[in-house]
Design a protein around this motif. Structure first.
Motif, PDB file in Angstrom:
ATOM      1  N   LYS A 189      -4.644  -0.851   5.618  1.00 51.55           N
ATOM      2  CA  LYS A 189      -4.307  -2.069   4.891  1.00 51.55           C
ATOM      3  C   LYS A 189      -4.750  -2.012   3.428  1.00 51.55           C
ATOM      4  O   LYS A 189      -3.963  -2.322   2.525  1.00 51.55           O
ATOM      5  N   ALA A 190      -5.976  -1.615   3.164  1.00 48.41           N
ATOM      6  CA  ALA A 190      -6.487  -1.573   1.786  1.00 48.41           C
ATOM      7  C   ALA A 190      -5.683  -0.598   0.936  1.00 48.41           C
ATOM      8  O   ALA A 190      -5.399  -0.873  -0.239  1.00 48.41           O
ATOM      9  N   GLU A 191      -5.310   0.534   1.516  1.00 50.62           N
ATOM     10  CA  GLU A 191      -4.513   1.516   0.779  1.00 50.62           C
ATOM     11  C   GLU A 191      -3.125   0.958   0.461  1.00 50.62           C
ATOM     12  O   GLU A 191      -2.621   1.126  -0.650  1.00 50.62           O
ATOM     13  N   LEU A 192      -2.529   0.296   1.439  1.00 50.95           N
ATOM     14  CA  LEU A 192      -1.212  -0.306   1.222  1.00 50.95           C
ATOM     15  C   LEU A 192      -1.263  -1.313   0.082  1.00 50.95           C
ATOM     16  O   LEU A 192      -0.405  -1.307  -0.799  1.00 50.95           O
ATOM     17  N   ILE A 193      -2.278  -2.160   0.097  1.00 48.74           N
ATOM     18  CA  ILE A 193      -2.422  -3.174  -0.946  1.00 48.74           C
ATOM     19  C   ILE A 193      -2.538  -2.517  -2.315  1.00 48.74           C
ATOM     20  O   ILE A 193      -1.865  -2.911  -3.265  1.00 48.74           O
ATOM     21  N   ASN A 194      -3.382  -1.485  -2.417  1.00 51.90           N
ATOM     22  CA  ASN A 194      -3.555  -0.789  -3.701  1.00 51.90           C
ATOM     23  C   ASN A 194      -2.251  -0.181  -4.201  1.00 51.90           C
ATOM     24  O   ASN A 194      -1.901  -0.323  -5.373  1.00 51.90           O
TER      25      ASN A 194
ATOM     26  N   ILE B 202       7.408   3.736  -1.416  1.00 52.25           N
ATOM     27  CA  ILE B 202       6.078   4.342  -1.489  1.00 52.25           C
ATOM     28  C   ILE B 202       5.977   5.417  -0.419  1.00 52.25           C
ATOM     29  O   ILE B 202       6.135   5.134   0.774  1.00 52.25           O
ATOM     30  N   ASP B 203       5.756   6.649  -0.846  1.00 50.53           N
ATOM     31  CA  ASP B 203       5.658   7.770   0.090  1.00 50.53           C
ATOM     32  C   ASP B 203       4.385   7.684   0.915  1.00 50.53           C
ATOM     33  O   ASP B 203       3.324   7.343   0.392  1.00 50.53           O
ATOM     34  N   GLY B 204       4.480   8.000   2.194  1.00 53.86           N
ATOM     35  CA  GLY B 204       3.320   8.079   3.062  1.00 53.86           C
ATOM     36  C   GLY B 204       2.775   6.736   3.532  1.00 53.86           C
ATOM     37  O   GLY B 204       1.692   6.671   4.103  1.00 53.86           O
ATOM     38  N   TYR B 205       3.539   5.671   3.331  1.00 52.12           N
ATOM     39  CA  TYR B 205       3.043   4.333   3.673  1.00 52.12           C
ATOM     40  C   TYR B 205       2.753   4.171   5.159  1.00 52.12           C
ATOM     41  O   TYR B 205       1.868   3.410   5.541  1.00 52.12           O
ATOM     42  N   SER B 206       3.462   4.886   6.006  1.00 48.57           N
ATOM     43  CA  SER B 206       3.333   4.668   7.447  1.00 48.57           C
ATOM     44  C   SER B 206       1.956   5.047   7.996  1.00 48.57           C
ATOM     45  O   SER B 206       1.543   4.525   9.023  1.00 48.57           O
TER      46      SER B 206
ATOM     47  N   ASP C   6       1.529 -15.273 -10.301  1.00 52.87           N
ATOM     48  CA  ASP C   6       2.850 -14.784  -9.929  1.00 52.87           C
ATOM     49  C   ASP C   6       2.794 -13.708  -8.854  1.00 52.87           C
ATOM     50  O   ASP C   6       3.822 -13.228  -8.416  1.00 52.87           O
ATOM     51  N   LYS C   7       1.599 -13.313  -8.440  1.00 50.79           N
ATOM     52  CA  LYS C   7       1.463 -12.244  -7.454  1.00 50.79           C
ATOM     53  C   LYS C   7       1.266 -12.815  -6.056  1.00 50.79           C
ATOM     54  O   LYS C   7       0.615 -13.823  -5.873  1.00 50.79           O
ATOM     55  N   LEU C   8       1.813 -12.121  -5.074  1.00 48.42           N
ATOM     56  CA  LEU C   8       1.543 -12.472  -3.692  1.00 48.42           C
ATOM     57  C   LEU C   8       0.092 -12.153  -3.378  1.00 48.42           C
ATOM     58  O   LEU C   8      -0.451 -11.177  -3.892  1.00 48.42           O
ATOM     59  N   ASN C   9      -0.514 -12.950  -2.526  1.00 44.98           N
ATOM     60  CA  ASN C   9      -1.849 -12.605  -2.059  1.00 44.98           C
ATOM     61  C   ASN C   9      -1.662 -11.644  -0.885  1.00 44.98           C
ATOM     62  O   ASN C   9      -1.511 -12.070   0.257  1.00 44.98           O
ATOM     63  N   LEU C  10      -1.630 -10.361  -1.189  1.00 46.72           N
ATOM     64  CA  LEU C  10      -1.309  -9.336  -0.196  1.00 46.72           C
ATOM     65  C   LEU C  10      -2.313  -9.284   0.942  1.00 46.72           C
ATOM     66  O   LEU C  10      -1.981  -8.871   2.042  1.00 46.72           O
ATOM     67  N   ARG C  11      -3.524  -9.719   0.696  1.00 43.87           N
ATOM     68  CA  ARG C  11      -4.550  -9.673   1.731  1.00 43.87           C
ATOM     69  C   ARG C  11      -4.267 -10.620   2.890  1.00 43.87           C
ATOM     70  O   ARG C  11      -4.813 -10.476   3.969  1.00 43.87           O
ATOM     71  N   ASN C  12      -3.377 -11.585   2.675  1.00 48.21           N
ATOM     72  CA  ASN C  12      -3.010 -12.520   3.743  1.00 48.21           C
ATOM     73  C   ASN C  12      -1.889 -11.991   4.620  1.00 48.21           C
ATOM     74  O   ASN C  12      -1.568 -12.600   5.633  1.00 48.21           O
ATOM     75  N   LEU C  13      -1.273 -10.880   4.231  1.00 45.22           N
ATOM     76  CA  LEU C  13      -0.179 -10.306   5.000  1.00 45.22           C
ATOM     77  C   LEU C  13      -0.713  -9.368   6.074  1.00 45.22           C
ATOM     78  O   LEU C  13      -1.810  -8.834   5.963  1.00 45.22           O
ATOM     79  N   THR C  14       0.089  -9.147   7.102  1.00 42.09           N
ATOM     80  CA  THR C  14      -0.274  -8.187   8.144  1.00 42.09           C
ATOM     81  C   THR C  14       0.048  -6.777   7.662  1.00 42.09           C
ATOM     82  O   THR C  14       0.806  -6.594   6.695  1.00 42.09           O
ATOM     83  N   VAL C  15      -0.486  -5.795   8.349  1.00 40.92           N
ATOM     84  CA  VAL C  15      -0.207  -4.399   8.004  1.00 40.92           C
ATOM     85  C   VAL C  15       1.293  -4.126   8.135  1.00 40.92           C
ATOM     86  O   VAL C  15       1.883  -3.458   7.284  1.00 40.92           O
TER      87      VAL C  15
END
Length: 55
Positions: free
Chosen positions: A43-48, A35-39, A14-23
Motif C-alpha cells: 500500500k505505501a509503495e502504491l501511494i508513493n 505504473i510498472d510492477g504495481y501488482s 485537489d488531491k485524493l486522500n489515497l490512504r483511505n483507499l483499499t489496496v
C-alpha cells in the motif's frame, strides 16, 4: 457493491486522500496510470508511486 470510482473519497485540497483507499483501489489507479510492477507493491509503495505519477 460500488465500483471504486463511485466510492466517496475524502480529498485534501485537489488531491485524493489515497490512504483511505483499499489496496485493490490503489492498484486500479496504478494500472490506469501505467505504473510498472504495481501488482506486487504494498500500500505505501502504491501511494508513493501514484503521487509521483500525478505530479
Amino acid at each position: 457493491m460500488l465500483h471504486p470510482k463511485q466510492v466517496p473519497v475524502e480529498k485534501q485540497g485537489d488531491k485524493l486522500n489515497l490512504r483511505n483507499l483499499t489496496v485493490a483501489e490503489l492498484k486500479d489507479i496504478a494500472k490506469e496510470n501505467n505504473i510498472d510492477g504495481y501488482s506486487s507493491m504494498k500500500k505505501a509503495e502504491l501511494i508513493n508511486f501514484i503521487e509521483e505519477s500525478e505530479t
